[in-house]
Design a protein around this motif. Structure first.
Motif, short mmCIF file in Angstrom:
data_model
loop_
_atom_site.label_atom_id
_atom_site.label_comp_id
_atom_site.label_asym_id
_atom_site.label_seq_id
_atom_site.Cartn_x
_atom_site.Cartn_y
_atom_site.Cartn_z
N ARG A 1 -24.43 -12.05 -11.48
CA ARG A 1 -23.47 -11.42 -10.41
C ARG A 1 -23.07 -10.19 -10.71
N SER A 2 -23.09 -9.23 -9.55
CA SER A 2 -22.51 -7.93 -9.62
C SER A 2 -22.04 -7.83 -8.37
N VAL A 3 -20.74 -6.64 -8.26
CA VAL A 3 -20.65 -6.17 -7.17
C VAL A 3 -21.28 -5.05 -6.32
N TYR B 1 -12.11 -12.71 -18.63
CA TYR B 1 -13.51 -13.41 -18.60
C TYR B 1 -13.70 -14.27 -19.70
N THR B 2 -14.87 -15.09 -19.67
CA THR B 2 -15.32 -15.96 -20.82
C THR B 2 -16.08 -15.10 -21.84
N GLY B 3 -15.24 -15.02 -22.91
CA GLY B 3 -15.83 -13.90 -24.11
C GLY B 3 -17.24 -14.06 -24.53
N TYR C 1 -20.39 -9.46 -15.09
CA TYR C 1 -19.79 -9.55 -13.63
C TYR C 1 -18.29 -8.84 -13.50
N SER C 2 -17.59 -9.21 -14.81
CA SER C 2 -16.20 -8.56 -15.08
C SER C 2 -16.32 -7.00 -15.14
N GLN C 3 -17.23 -6.40 -15.81
CA GLN C 3 -17.58 -5.20 -15.89
C GLN C 3 -17.72 -4.39 -14.38
N MET D 1 -6.58 -11.19 -12.69
CA MET D 1 -7.84 -11.65 -12.23
C MET D 1 -8.39 -12.55 -13.22
N ILE D 2 -8.65 -13.77 -12.65
CA ILE D 2 -9.46 -14.62 -13.69
C ILE D 2 -10.84 -14.99 -13.09
#
Length: 204
Positions: free
Chosen positions: A76-78, A101-103, A111-113, A194-195
């Motif tokens: 996933r990505s923005v 995010y899940t480490g 995705y979090s990045q 944000m989770i």
């Protein structure tokens, strides 16, 4: 010339009769042959259509399976379009976003990045933290803030930017079993937690 063939009237009549019968039989056989040929060709055409339909169905199923596998394996990505919409739709910006995010999950981190960079590009300060436990939720992104207006407005901005998101009402303390680090509560009402959920394991 008159002596080449000598037939009695009875024999001539018999010959005419058999020639007529033969012609009728030939006509019937010709008709039967044409009908049989048409019937056989129809069967072959139907069988061919059936094979084509089966081949088309198989190709459609293969394309669907390929897309499913692609969705499972693709990170996933923005997208550029989503990032552009975020700047336009999120009018009430929080002062800070703390992203969890899940480490242990590389895709979740990626995705979090991507989210981190997108929010910072529109002027929102962000922090990124890894959870020691796996986060699986029904939505990809959950938003929490002490200010319900910010929570709802921000999550609606995400949803309208084509993100799979939802918000947690401020009166409900976020409760994610086995994730103690998510007990963090934003000190500032203008801050957001944000989770980011990890992708569910692939199922075939």
């Amino acid at each position: 010339m008159t002596n080449l063939i000598s037939l009695s009237p009875e024999l001539a009549q018999s010959l005419i009769k058999w020639v007529t019968i033969g012609s009728v039989i030939f006509g019937v056989l010709t008709g039967l042959g044409a009908g049989l040929t048409f019937a056989c060709q129809s069967i072959l055409d139907a069988e061919s259509d059936k094979k084509i339909a089966l081949a088309q169905k198989g190709a459609a199923e293969a394309r669907l399976a390929t897309e499913k596998l692609k969705n499972i394996l693709t990170y996933r990505s923005v997208s550029d379009e989503q990032a552009k919409k975020l700047g336009l739709l999120i009018t009430k910006k929080p002062k800070k976003i703390v992203i969890y995010y899940t480490g242990s999950d590389v895709e979740s981190f990626f995705y979090s990045q991507s989210l981190f960079k997108a929010f910072e590009s529109i002027g929102i300060d962000c922090d990124l933290f890894a959870s020691s436990s796996v986060i699986y939720q029904e939505k990809e992104i959950f938003i929490y803030s002490r200010d319900p207006i910010i929570s709802q407005s921000f999550s609606e901005g995400l949803i309208n930017s084509n993100f799979d998101a939802d918000w947690i009402p401020s009166e409900n303390k976020p409760n994610f079993s086995g994730v103690p680090s998510l007990n963090w509560r934003p000190d500032n009402p203008d801050s957001i937690m944000m989770i980011v959920s990890a992708k569910a394991p692939p199922a075939f």
